[in-house]
Design a protein around this motif. Structure first.
Motif, short mmCIF file in Angstrom:
data_model
loop_
_atom_site.label_atom_id
_atom_site.label_comp_id
_atom_site.label_asym_id
_atom_site.label_seq_id
_atom_site.Cartn_x
_atom_site.Cartn_y
_atom_site.Cartn_z
N PHE A 24 35.39 -28.92 -78.39
CA PHE A 24 34.88 -28.00 -79.40
C PHE A 24 35.50 -28.36 -80.74
N ALA A 25 34.81 -28.03 -81.82
CA ALA A 25 35.38 -28.16 -83.15
C ALA A 25 34.79 -27.08 -84.04
N GLY A 26 35.64 -26.48 -84.85
CA GLY A 26 35.16 -25.57 -85.87
C GLY A 26 34.64 -26.38 -87.05
N PHE A 27 33.81 -25.77 -87.86
CA PHE A 27 33.31 -26.45 -89.05
C PHE A 27 32.98 -25.43 -90.12
N ILE A 44 30.78 -29.99 -77.88
CA ILE A 44 30.51 -31.40 -77.61
C ILE A 44 30.40 -31.59 -76.11
N ALA A 45 29.33 -32.21 -75.66
CA ALA A 45 29.14 -32.52 -74.25
C ALA A 45 28.61 -33.95 -74.15
N GLU A 138 35.31 -38.99 -83.13
CA GLU A 138 36.31 -38.89 -84.19
C GLU A 138 36.14 -39.93 -85.29
N ALA A 139 35.77 -41.17 -84.93
CA ALA A 139 35.71 -42.23 -85.93
C ALA A 139 34.33 -42.39 -86.56
N SER A 140 33.27 -41.99 -85.85
CA SER A 140 31.92 -42.25 -86.37
C SER A 140 31.06 -41.00 -86.52
N VAL A 141 30.90 -40.24 -85.44
CA VAL A 141 29.92 -39.15 -85.45
C VAL A 141 30.28 -38.06 -86.47
N LEU A 142 31.48 -37.50 -86.39
CA LEU A 142 31.82 -36.43 -87.33
C LEU A 142 31.86 -36.92 -88.78
N PRO A 143 32.49 -38.09 -89.06
CA PRO A 143 32.41 -38.58 -90.45
C PRO A 143 30.97 -38.89 -90.87
N GLY A 144 30.12 -39.31 -89.94
CA GLY A 144 28.73 -39.60 -90.27
C GLY A 144 27.89 -38.36 -90.51
N LEU A 145 28.22 -37.29 -89.78
CA LEU A 145 27.49 -36.02 -89.94
C LEU A 145 27.90 -35.25 -91.19
N ALA A 146 29.18 -35.35 -91.55
CA ALA A 146 29.74 -34.52 -92.63
C ALA A 146 28.89 -34.52 -93.90
N PRO A 147 28.51 -35.68 -94.44
CA PRO A 147 27.71 -35.63 -95.67
C PRO A 147 26.25 -35.26 -95.45
N VAL A 148 25.74 -35.48 -94.25
CA VAL A 148 24.33 -35.19 -93.98
C VAL A 148 24.09 -33.69 -93.86
N LEU A 149 25.01 -32.97 -93.25
CA LEU A 149 24.76 -31.54 -93.02
C LEU A 149 24.82 -30.68 -94.29
N VAL A 156 38.92 -31.92 -83.41
CA VAL A 156 38.31 -31.55 -82.13
C VAL A 156 39.39 -31.09 -81.17
N THR A 157 39.11 -30.01 -80.47
CA THR A 157 39.92 -29.57 -79.34
C THR A 157 39.23 -30.13 -78.10
N TRP A 158 39.85 -31.13 -77.50
CA TRP A 158 39.24 -31.79 -76.35
C TRP A 158 39.48 -31.02 -75.09
#
Length: 165
Positions: A24-27, A44-45, A138-149, A156-158
């Motif tokens: 899970f991750a807060g945003f 996240i699943a 951590e390295a791609s998806v969240l940094p990639g989503l950040a500017p798009v959203l 992330v709490t794994w």
């Protein structure tokens, strides 16, 4: 129902039942209205097939807010994301979401009148997912989503499955 009819909703439910909760991750989501970000949580699943291919499911949940302007702005953020998802091809997707990216599919979207929560779920499909989830997120998806959203993600709490269980 005749034998020749495919029940896609049933098939999707069956497929989703085999996903593995990963974290899970807060945003904070910028609604573009000059106010504070709208807080939410992202689940996240993952589902990995025997051949190592699979998909990551990200489920976003945000309080819908009774203010009509904020509700419209919240819906607009995810509407823009859905348009981005439809246009994402292998090249742009790999640049934003990591190697092995195949495609992005919005599974549920939007906010209906009277809903207390906005719930958006989408899947990111990969040619090679097995053993790569944390690094991709951590390295791609969240940094990639950040500017798009646009969103700011907390770490992330794994989810660590109980080894005894």
């Amino acid at each position: 129902m005749s034998e020749g009819v495919i029940d896609l909703k049933r098939q999707l439910r069956e497929l989703k039942a085999h996903e593995q909760l990963a974290g899970f991750a807060g945003f904070g989501l910028d609604l573009g209205r000059g106010g504070p970000p709208r807080d939410g949580v992202m689940k996240i699943a993952e589902f990995v097939r025997q051949d190592g291919t699979g998909y990551v499911t990200l489920t976003f949940q945000v309080d819908a807010d009774p203010d009509p302007g904020n509700r419209a702005a919240l819906s607009a953020v995810f509407d823009r994301f859905a348009r981005f998802a439809q246009a994402a091809d292998a090249a742009t997707g790999q640049a934003r979401f990591g190697s092995g990216f195949e495609y992005l599919m919005v599974v549920t979207e939007g906010l209906a009148d009277g809903d207390d929560w906005l719930l958006v779920e989408f899947d990111i499909y990969y040619k090679n997912l097995k053993g790569r989830l944390r690094g991709l997120i951590e390295a791609s998806v969240l940094p990639g989503l950040a500017p798009v959203l646009p969103a700011t993600f907390e770490p992330v709490t794994w989810w660590e499955p109980d080894a005894a269980g």
